[in-house]
Write a protein that holds these residues in place. Structure first.
Motif, mmCIF file in Angstrom:
data_model
loop_
_atom_site.group_PDB
_atom_site.id
_atom_site.type_symbol
_atom_site.label_atom_id
_atom_site.label_comp_id
_atom_site.label_asym_id
_atom_site.label_seq_id
_atom_site.Cartn_x
_atom_site.Cartn_y
_atom_site.Cartn_z
ATOM 1 N N GLU A 45 0.790 -1.221 -0.034
ATOM 2 C CA GLU A 45 -0.007 -0.024 0.063
ATOM 3 C C GLU A 45 0.803 1.305 -0.082
ATOM 4 O OE1 GLU A 45 -2.565 0.238 3.477
ATOM 5 O OE2 GLU A 45 -0.858 0.361 4.920
ATOM 6 N N ASP A 61 -4.220 8.429 3.845
ATOM 7 C CA ASP A 61 -5.145 8.790 5.064
ATOM 8 C C ASP A 61 -4.537 8.302 6.304
ATOM 9 O OD1 ASP A 61 -8.364 9.052 3.081
ATOM 10 O OD2 ASP A 61 -6.541 10.497 3.275
ATOM 11 N N SER A 62 -4.316 7.036 6.199
ATOM 12 C CA SER A 62 -3.673 6.201 7.462
ATOM 13 C C SER A 62 -2.618 6.898 8.006
ATOM 14 C CB SER A 62 -3.697 4.810 7.227
ATOM 15 O OG SER A 62 -2.581 4.806 6.364
ATOM 16 N N VAL A 63 -1.863 7.715 7.569
ATOM 17 C CA VAL A 63 -0.667 8.211 8.137
ATOM 18 C C VAL A 63 -0.569 9.633 8.269
ATOM 19 C CG1 VAL A 63 0.670 6.225 7.214
ATOM 20 C CG2 VAL A 63 0.816 8.303 5.825
ATOM 21 N N LYS A 86 1.825 3.174 15.285
ATOM 22 C CA LYS A 86 0.758 2.368 15.865
ATOM 23 C C LYS A 86 1.076 0.820 15.559
ATOM 24 C CE LYS A 86 -2.780 5.781 15.062
ATOM 25 N NZ LYS A 86 -3.919 6.242 14.107
ATOM 26 N N GLU A 88 -0.355 -1.221 14.023
ATOM 27 C CA GLU A 88 -0.807 -1.527 12.210
ATOM 28 C C GLU A 88 0.116 -0.674 11.348
ATOM 29 O OE1 GLU A 88 -2.542 -0.191 15.022
ATOM 30 O OE2 GLU A 88 -4.150 1.290 14.244
ATOM 31 N N ASP A 89 1.152 0.152 11.953
ATOM 32 C CA ASP A 89 2.039 0.439 11.075
ATOM 33 C C ASP A 89 3.085 -0.644 10.688
ATOM 34 O OD1 ASP A 89 1.801 3.683 12.566
ATOM 35 O OD2 ASP A 89 1.250 3.069 10.732
#
Length: 123
Positions: A45, A61-63, A86, A88-89
């Motif tokens: 991604e 958007d997630s970062v 996080k 999830e990173d």
């Protein structure tokens, strides 16, 4: 252009890491640069990208608000400052280079890729 990513490691949630991607070749300043990541069992991604001039940047958007991409053309290096990490990173992070008219999150538009550096965020 050949790319070498470094700076990954193990960090606790909420911590920070700075990734670097060193490029070889005298035409580095012509390339837009991107960071991508791939977690175990997931697809690659887009994370962030920066234009050849450094003026334009783009983020997933997630970062957004936690990661910052920058470049030093004199040093043929692009950086990814990652704050407030996080779990999830957690992923292998890859840098990529492409001659792009506009920034894009599409991996297939990037021509050269580094070998990846592992980032692990513990909870």
């Amino acid at each position: 252009v050949q790319l070498q990513a470094s700076g990954g490691g193990l960090v606790q949630a909420g911590g920070s890491l700075r990734l670097s991607c060193a490029a070889s070749g005298r035409t580095f300043s012509r390339y837009a640069m991107g960071w991508f990541r791939q977690a175990l069992g997931k697809e690659r991604e887009f994370v962030a990208a920066i234009s050849w001039s450094g003026v334009s940047t783009g983020y997933a958007d997630s970062v957004k608000g936690r990661f910052t991409i920058s470049r030093g053309n004199a040093k043929n290096t692009v950086y990814l400052q990652m704050n407030s990490l996080k779990p999830e990173d957690t992923a292998i992070y890859y840098c990529a280079a492409g001659v792009l008219g506009t920034l894009t999150p599409e991996a297939e538009r990037y021509d050269s890729w580094g070998q990846g550096t592992q980032v692990t965020v513990s909870s």
